[in-house]
Design an enzyme around this catalytic site. Structure first.
Site, mmCIF file in Angstrom:
data_model
loop_
_atom_site.group_PDB
_atom_site.id
_atom_site.type_symbol
_atom_site.label_atom_id
_atom_site.label_comp_id
_atom_site.label_asym_id
_atom_site.label_seq_id
_atom_site.Cartn_x
_atom_site.Cartn_y
_atom_site.Cartn_z
ATOM 1 C CG ASN A 149 4.954 -10.033 -5.089
ATOM 2 O OD1 ASN A 149 4.736 -8.948 -5.622
ATOM 3 N ND2 ASN A 149 4.236 -11.108 -5.346
ATOM 4 C CG ASP A 162 5.928 0.936 -3.572
ATOM 5 O OD1 ASP A 162 5.558 -0.216 -3.844
ATOM 6 O OD2 ASP A 162 5.153 1.909 -3.547
ATOM 7 C CD GLU A 217 -3.012 -3.932 -11.366
ATOM 8 O OE1 GLU A 217 -3.954 -3.110 -11.269
ATOM 9 O OE2 GLU A 217 -2.835 -4.653 -12.366
ATOM 10 C CG ASP A 264 2.799 -1.981 -5.997
ATOM 11 O OD1 ASP A 264 3.992 -1.971 -5.678
ATOM 12 O OD2 ASP A 264 2.161 -0.958 -6.305
ATOM 13 C CG HIS A 265 -2.924 -1.615 -6.063
ATOM 14 N ND1 HIS A 265 -2.501 -0.330 -6.331
ATOM 15 C CD2 HIS A 265 -3.318 -2.131 -7.263
ATOM 16 C CE1 HIS A 265 -2.626 -0.083 -7.621
ATOM 17 N NE2 HIS A 265 -3.118 -1.159 -8.209
ATOM 18 C CG ASP A 323 1.546 1.248 -2.607
ATOM 19 O OD1 ASP A 323 2.658 1.189 -2.060
ATOM 20 O OD2 ASP A 323 1.401 1.347 -3.840
#
Length: 416
Positions: free
Chosen positions: A86, A133, A151, A154-155, A158
């Site tokens: 992260n 990324d 997860e 990360d989303h 983004d």
């Protein structure tokens, strides 16, 4: 921009004590933590339980991904094993945001020309984000620190990066001279990203297209470099036969990409439901997520077209950022709904910012629209950060992990 390749990579980590996970907090840290924490936990006990059971599923791969794998493998090998996945992601996002803000500073209406080094910085910033990324998941597997929070984190990064990337692209080609096209390109980018996770909410599987985020990012990097080489004359030049300005070519590509991507997304949305009677993974209507993104875009269009002071035309960057933060938050809530197999509720504080602008126009701009836009921008940003910090902290506490730090036992075992 579909913007979802990166999640194949990892599932990071989090912290029960603080958003940053660096141990005991000072008094200032406690105050900041309370400031950026929701008064009540955003997730229920049942949602947290279902989050534990979540397993990441993906399908397909993009055109350039196999070619980039060698570089990504080499890059992750240079990263120390004690660095959390992260942390890699947030560093890349911060660089991406800072370099885009440089362009916003020099080109607030997306019609000006920034110093050449600013375009180079933005191209480099996007490449760095794309690289970091892509390796965060590899780092997670390498350090055995994968988790559902990674997860989601990360989303979330983004979703915010998408806003800044599309805005930076419009500035690079000086699309502010064509406000309708700039409006379309920016909202098409956030809409496609939302749809990528909408179809995941329906089918339970994140699907990657042959032309996906990696390809789009490389294309955008090239456009920033063209802004350095050709400058305004290049984007203002006419394309033979088509008889349109060069700057409209990226916009037309966006139209084609939107049609192509949305066709694939909605095919899955209407036919790929894995819930009862073809419903979503949470057993809800496959069309229910449209209410959220539809409300954002409807409000954005109405405020844009009804403004008596040409609010969007004069302040396009502030406008896009305001609604971009709103879109990022509802996208994050959609991802949470998917990972926890829960329903999305329409009532949300994210809509307060746009509502302020709408009501101000309804009452004949009782307060200067520019001032209200700034209020909406600040509120939307604060609302997004507060939600993200609260969700990360709650999940971290539940899973007994850290956000930006790998557990000592994990790091030690991988070091040896």
């Amino acid at each position: 921009m579909s913007g979802h390749r990166s999640t194949r990579k990892r599932c990071g980590d989090s912290h029960p004590e603080s958003p940053v996970g660096f141990g005991h907090m000072s008094t200032t840290g406690c105050v900041l933590n309370k400031l950026f924490q929701l008064p009540t936990p955003p997730l229920s006990r049942h949602q947290l339980k279902r989050l534990e059971e979540h397993r990441y599923q993906s399908a397909g791969r993009s055109l350039l991904e196999p070619l980039m794998q060698g570089y990504w493998e080499w890059l992750v090998g240079r990263v120390p094993s004690w660095i959390a996945p992260n942390l890699i992601t947030i560093i890349g996002l911060s660089i991406n945001i800072c370099t885009t803000i440089l362009l916003v500073f020099y080109c607030p209406t997306a019609t000006e020309q920034a110093p050449l080094w600013a375009y180079i910085a933005c191209a480099c910033g996007l490449f760095i984000y794309q690289s970091l990324d892509a390796i965060d998941g590899k780092q997670a597997r390498r350090t055995n620190s994968s988790s559902p929070l990674g997860e989601l984190f990360d989303h979330g990064c983004d979703s915010l990066s998408t806003v800044f990337v599309v805005l930076g692209t419009c500035i690079a080609v000086q699309l502010g001279t064509n406000p309708d096209w700039m409006f379309f390109c920016c909202f098409a980018g956030t809409f496609m990203f939302y749809c990528a996770h909408w179809q995941t909410y329906v089918s339970g599987t994140l699907r990657f297209g042959i032309i996906d985020v990696t390809e789009v990012q490389i294309f955008i990097i090239i456009m920033h470099l063209l802004a350095v080489i050709g400058g305004p004359p290049f984007w203002q030049s006419m394309i033979p036969v088509l008889n349109i300005q060069m700057k409209l070519l990226p916009a037309l590509c966006t139209v084609a990409g939107t049609i192509f991507s949305c066709t694939n997304y909605f095919r899955v949305i209407f036919t790929g439901g894995v819930g009862k009677n073809g419903s979503t993974i949470a057993g809800t209507s496959v069309l229910s997520p449209f209410l959220h993104i539809g409300s954002v875009i409807t409000l954005a269009v109405m405020i844009y077209k009804k403004s008596a002071v040409q609010l969007f035309e004069k302040h396009p960057c502030l406008y896009i950022l305001t609604f971009g933060f709103v879109s990022a938050k509802i996208t994050n809530k959609l991802v949470v709904a998917h990972m926890t197999k829960s329903e999305m509720h329409l009532h949300d504080t994210a809509f307060i910012g746009p509502a302020l602008l709408f009501l101000d126009q309804y009452f004949n701009s009782f307060i200067d629209e520019y001032i209200v836009l700034w209020i909406a921008l600040i509120f939307s940003f604060f609302d997004l950060i507060r939600y993200c910090v609260s969700v990360c902290n709650q999940i971290a506490s539940h899973l007994h992990i850290h956000v930006f730090r790998i557990k000592a036992s994990t790091a030690h075992s991988n070091h040896h």
